[in-house]
Design a protein around this motif. Structure first.
Motif, PDB file in Angstrom:
ATOM      1  N   LEU A   1       0.837  -1.207   0.000  1.00  0.00           N
ATOM      2  CA  LEU A   1       0.000   0.000   0.000  1.00  0.00           C
ATOM      3  C   LEU A   1       0.873   1.259   0.000  1.00  0.00           C
ATOM      4  O   LEU A   1       1.958   1.264   0.575  1.00  0.00           O
ATOM      5  CB  LEU A   1      -0.932  -0.016   1.223  1.00  0.00           C
ATOM      6  N   PRO A   2       0.392   2.326  -0.638  1.00  0.00           N
ATOM      7  CA  PRO A   2       1.250   3.495  -0.868  1.00  0.00           C
ATOM      8  C   PRO A   2       1.513   4.373   0.359  1.00  0.00           C
ATOM      9  O   PRO A   2       2.255   5.341   0.265  1.00  0.00           O
ATOM     10  CB  PRO A   2       0.478   4.280  -1.929  1.00  0.00           C
ATOM     11  N   GLN A   3       0.893   4.072   1.489  1.00  0.00           N
ATOM     12  CA  GLN A   3       1.093   4.824   2.741  1.00  0.00           C
ATOM     13  C   GLN A   3       0.719   6.297   2.600  1.00  0.00           C
ATOM     14  O   GLN A   3       1.314   7.164   3.240  1.00  0.00           O
ATOM     15  CB  GLN A   3       2.540   4.702   3.239  1.00  0.00           C
TER      16      GLN A   3
ATOM     17  N   GLN B   1      -2.143   7.319   3.513  1.00  0.00           N
ATOM     18  CA  GLN B   1      -2.967   7.484   4.724  1.00  0.00           C
ATOM     19  C   GLN B   1      -4.153   8.393   4.447  1.00  0.00           C
ATOM     20  O   GLN B   1      -4.571   9.152   5.307  1.00  0.00           O
ATOM     21  CB  GLN B   1      -2.140   8.051   5.898  1.00  0.00           C
TER      22      GLN B   1
ATOM     23  N   PRO C   1      -9.373   4.090   8.278  1.00  0.00           N
ATOM     24  CA  PRO C   1      -8.600   5.247   8.744  1.00  0.00           C
ATOM     25  C   PRO C   1      -7.086   5.071   8.572  1.00  0.00           C
ATOM     26  O   PRO C   1      -6.335   5.136   9.528  1.00  0.00           O
ATOM     27  CB  PRO C   1      -8.974   5.357  10.217  1.00  0.00           C
ATOM     28  N   GLY C   2      -6.629   4.829   7.361  1.00  0.00           N
ATOM     29  CA  GLY C   2      -5.196   4.694   7.139  1.00  0.00           C
ATOM     30  C   GLY C   2      -4.872   3.408   6.409  1.00  0.00           C
ATOM     31  O   GLY C   2      -5.733   2.543   6.214  1.00  0.00           O
ATOM     32  N   CYS C   3      -3.598   3.288   5.993  1.00  0.00           N
ATOM     33  CA  CYS C   3      -3.213   2.141   5.175  1.00  0.00           C
ATOM     34  C   CYS C   3      -3.185   0.845   5.972  1.00  0.00           C
ATOM     35  O   CYS C   3      -3.563  -0.204   5.482  1.00  0.00           O
ATOM     36  CB  CYS C   3      -1.847   2.400   4.548  1.00  0.00           C
ATOM     37  N   ARG C   4      -2.699   0.911   7.203  1.00  0.00           N
ATOM     38  CA  ARG C   4      -2.592  -0.312   7.987  1.00  0.00           C
ATOM     39  C   ARG C   4      -3.969  -0.891   8.329  1.00  0.00           C
ATOM     40  O   ARG C   4      -4.176  -2.095   8.147  1.00  0.00           O
ATOM     41  CB  ARG C   4      -1.753  -0.070   9.239  1.00  0.00           C
ATOM     42  N   PRO C   5      -4.916  -0.034   8.769  1.00  0.00           N
ATOM     43  CA  PRO C   5      -6.255  -0.590   9.002  1.00  0.00           C
ATOM     44  C   PRO C   5      -6.849  -1.243   7.745  1.00  0.00           C
ATOM     45  O   PRO C   5      -7.506  -2.287   7.840  1.00  0.00           O
ATOM     46  CB  PRO C   5      -7.069   0.638   9.418  1.00  0.00           C
TER      47      PRO C   5
ATOM     48  N   CYS D   1      -3.946  16.203   9.527  1.00  0.00           N
ATOM     49  CA  CYS D   1      -2.844  15.547   8.813  1.00  0.00           C
ATOM     50  C   CYS D   1      -2.502  14.200   9.450  1.00  0.00           C
ATOM     51  O   CYS D   1      -2.171  14.141  10.636  1.00  0.00           O
ATOM     52  CB  CYS D   1      -1.610  16.438   8.797  1.00  0.00           C
ATOM     53  N   PRO D   2      -2.543  13.107   8.659  1.00  0.00           N
ATOM     54  CA  PRO D   2      -2.260  11.789   9.238  1.00  0.00           C
ATOM     55  C   PRO D   2      -0.780  11.522   9.469  1.00  0.00           C
ATOM     56  O   PRO D   2      -0.440  10.549  10.137  1.00  0.00           O
ATOM     57  CB  PRO D   2      -2.836  10.825   8.204  1.00  0.00           C
ATOM     58  N   VAL D   3       0.095  12.334   8.895  1.00  0.00           N
ATOM     59  CA  VAL D   3       1.525  12.051   9.052  1.00  0.00           C
ATOM     60  C   VAL D   3       2.276  13.208   9.702  1.00  0.00           C
ATOM     61  O   VAL D   3       3.507  13.277   9.620  1.00  0.00           O
ATOM     62  CB  VAL D   3       2.188  11.692   7.694  1.00  0.00           C
TER      63      VAL D   3
ATOM     64  N   CYS E   1       4.928  15.289   3.210  1.00  0.00           N
ATOM     65  CA  CYS E   1       3.527  15.293   2.791  1.00  0.00           C
ATOM     66  C   CYS E   1       3.297  14.108   1.850  1.00  0.00           C
ATOM     67  O   CYS E   1       4.089  13.853   0.955  1.00  0.00           O
ATOM     68  CB  CYS E   1       3.209  16.595   2.073  1.00  0.00           C
ATOM     69  N   THR E   2       2.204  13.369   2.075  1.00  0.00           N
ATOM     70  CA  THR E   2       1.927  12.210   1.221  1.00  0.00           C
ATOM     71  C   THR E   2       0.921  12.532   0.124  1.00  0.00           C
ATOM     72  O   THR E   2       0.618  11.694  -0.704  1.00  0.00           O
ATOM     73  CB  THR E   2       1.375  11.037   2.050  1.00  0.00           C
TER      74      THR E   2
END
Lengths: 180, 502
Positions: free
Chosen positions: A41-43, A45, A52-56, A123-125, A143-144
């Protein structure tokens, strides 16, 4: 007869102990499949997949809850890579979740920024730098391009900035190479 | 003659030979365009404004990046534009440039800051070299100060005067005309690196240059050595193999193994910078090719257009194809308006020819035989064609020096090296992207952790406060009494109010 029983029960006992110890000692923490999916996944987020994000999202894919074609930033390539990893038929990217955009970052128009810090919270990151009633800016390298900060800005001072291609990051098109 | 050799390589005859090599000083250009992007590192930031007057040798752009050198004005005049322009790069992309219009006076900045190298420390000299804008002038443009800074236990200094690419003669011209300066430059380098031996490597077809240097050879440490004329013998790692029989491992640099390799032109530039205090603002460029009448070498200011010197060689009026650098490793450029930069050692102006049609690979294996770094180009080609980066890396793609020996011998005229350049760029971008993804993942995870921690800390703090307050209440007897009194008072008041209201 008794010897054999004794030998085999001792053997079984010792092997069982070793296995039991190994199960505790070398216990796999977390789900390795989730890590593998998360690596593809491109992360970004960005949450466009409804998670709610790539890991979930990776956890949801691993548990069979979500389809593999819900990630617009990953594009069709990402879907294909997931299909290959999970050994399933690949699917076309589901465009109800959004469309693949060119690589970009958020950019704050500093003359308009009022320092409300809403973007910092969105911002998620943690790529924003700022404080209440202070001008805010984006750390471009971090920034993603998830665009989550754009809707929350009350004065609409966040724009997207397409990353221009530079000489140092140039890769020609394979067709050009083939045609000489 | 060198005792050792490397595998592969090819012998190519100079297609446009000349009898006597001379250097023609080109007139001052009326306008120069100086690119801000250097070979590696980030783009330099201009430190002059449009309309500002600059002197020759003045720093007009710089960067904090350790790999980069500042950019100097190569003529005196007025800055007329800071914008994006085409530079000689195979991408055809535009990048930032500063344009200066000449006032025709060529007024220099104060150049009296030349230093006595024997009384200067290594660090001062390296900093001075960086400030003077010196990069490798052999064609690759690798920053000289970076090489010097990374040098470990230097035992041998190699001065590269091989100039192995057929057609180029600028280093040959330089050695014939400035042997003394080259020798002085070597002394400076020797002082910096502290090597035990110096080898000046010259290909055996440059007899005049060899003799010119021999005249000024007065140091026991320095040895002049001829090596056989063969293409790619000038590549750093291969030259080291040929001279010292040391093979530099694939992920290591020569400087890490105690060998410093510098081009002769760079050596002269170091002399100019240290002894004369002059930054690098000009270089020698060979103009050659089938479309020019005279093949010559010109000293020209950096940033002048190709046309500026090509016109001196009287090109014919046919359609031309222009190439910067050697006929093997050069870059094709669109027109003669491109600027001369530090890595422009040669300009080929050829009559335009029909491109040769490529055919399929027949696996003849010719390329395997000529590859100087012992790769298997034909096998790599199949992987590169399918954009298979991992497999290409298994076949040591990153060791490819892009010498195009494989292209030269390919009977199907496949541009193998172009595939390798392409795959290398893909790999570089992939690595960069992967780094970015890892950072994003880490930051996302950290944010999650941070939010959880904040929540927990906040809850703990609130609980502690509450407990403290309760404790305080419990401890404070007078407070209790006060509250009881207050309640009593209120009760009394309400009672009184009730009474009066009735």
């Amino acid at each position: 007869m008794l010897d054999s029983v004794l030998i085999f029960s001792l053997l079984a006992l010792s092997l069982g102990l070793i296995l039991g110890y190994a199960a505790v000692k070398f216990k796999v923490k977390g789900n390795p499949l989730v890590d593998q999916i998360d690596a593809i996944l491109p992360q970004t987020q960005c949450g466009q997949c409804d998670y709610p994000g790539c890991r979930p999202y990776a956890i949801a894919i691993a548990s069979g809850e979500a389809a593999i074609n819900q990630c617009p930033p990953g594009g069709q390539e990402g879907v294909d890579a997931l299909a290959k990893l999970l050994n399933v038929e690949t699917l076309p990217l589901n465009d109800t979740y959004g469309e693949t955009k060119p690589e970009h970052v958020a950019f704050v128009d500093e003359t308009l920024c009022i320092g409300c810090t809403l973007c910092i919270q969105a911002c998620p990151v943690d790529a924003f730098l700022g404080a209440p009633k202070m001008m805010t800016t984006v750390i471009e390298d971090e920034c993603t391009g998830c665009d989550l900060c754009i809707p929350v800005c009350p004065v609409d001072c966040i724009h997207i900035k397409i990353i221009p291609s530079t000489l140092t990051a140039f890769a020609s098109n394979i067709d050009e190479v083939k045609n000489g | 003659m060198a005792r050792h050799k490397f595998n592969g390589g090819i012998f190519i005859k100079n297609p446009y030979p000349i009898d006597k090599i001379k250097i023609v000083p080109a007139p001052l250009p009326s306008k120069v365009v100086l690119p801000l992007q250097q070979r590696i590192g980030e783009e330099a930031k201009p430190c002059v404004r449009v309309g500002e007057r600059v002197f020759t040798g003045q720093i007009i752009a710089k960067t904090e990046d350790d790999f980069c050198v500042p950019i100097h004005a190569s003529i005196s005049g007025t800055v007329v534009a800071i914008d994006k322009q085409l530079t000689p790069h195979h991408s055809g992309l535009k990048s930032g440039c500063i344009t200066i219009e000449s006032d025709g006076k060529d007024e220099w900045i104060d150049t009296n800051f030349g230093i006595n190298f024997l009384r200067s420390s290594k660090k001062t000299l390296i900093e001075h070299i960086q400030k003077s804008g010196i990069v490798g002038l052999g064609g690759a443009g690798f920053p000289t100060h970076t090489k010097l800074n990374n040098l470990k236990n230097c035992h041998t200094l190699i001065i590269n005067g091989t100039e192995c690419e057929p057609g180029i003669s600028c280093d040959d011209a330089l050695m014939q005309n400035y042997p003394q300066e080259v020798m002085r430059g070597i002394e400076i380098l020797l002082h910096i690196c502290g090597a035990k031996h110096v080898i000046i490597a010259i290909e055996d077809d440059k007899q005049v240059a060899f003799e010119a240097l021999l005249k000024y050879l007065h140091n026991d440490k320095i040895k002049l050595q001829k090596i056989p004329t063969k293409y790619t013998s000038g590549a750093e790692k291969l030259l080291i193999k040929a001279l010292l029989n040391i093979e530099i491992p694939s992920n290591s640099f020569a400087v890490e193994q105690g060998v410093l390799c510098q081009n002769v032109a760079t050596t002269k530039a170091i002399f100019d910078a240290v002894e004369l205090g002059r930054p690098l603002v000009s270089r020698i460029v060979t103009v050659t090719g089938s479309a020019v009448e005279t093949v010559d070498n010109y000293t020209v200011r950096l940033g002048a257009s190709f046309a500026h010197i090509v016109n001196l060689s009287k090109p014919n009026t046919n359609l031309h194809s222009v190439r910067m650098g050697g006929m093997m490793m050069g870059v094709d450029v669109d027109n003669l308006e491109t600027m001369i930069c530090k890595i422009t050692n040669c300009i080929f102006v050829n009559n335009r020819q029909k491109p040769i049609k490529t055919q399929g690979c027949i696996r003849c294996g010719q390329c395997n035989l000529v590859c100087p770094v012992n790769l298997l180009p034909q096998q790599l080609y199949w992987y590169a064609k399918n954009e298979n980066i991992d497999k290409s890396l298994d076949y040591n793609l990153l060791d490819c020096i892009e010498c195009r020996c494989c292209d030269y011998v390919c009977p199907s005229h496949i541009s193998l090296a172009a595939y390798f350049v392409f795959t290398k760029a893909l790999h570089a971008n992939k690595v960069k992207e992967q780094n970015k993804v890892n950072i994003a993942r880490e930051r996302f995870e950290y944010r999650k952790y941070r939010l959880a921690r904040n929540k927990k800390e906040h809850a703990e703090m609130m609980a502690a406060k509450k407990a403290q307050l309760k404790q305080k209440m419990a401890d404070d007897k007078t407070q209790k009494d006060k509250i009881a009194a207050a309640i009593e008072r209120v009760k009394k008041n309400t009672k009184n109010n009730d009474d009066t209201s009735i």
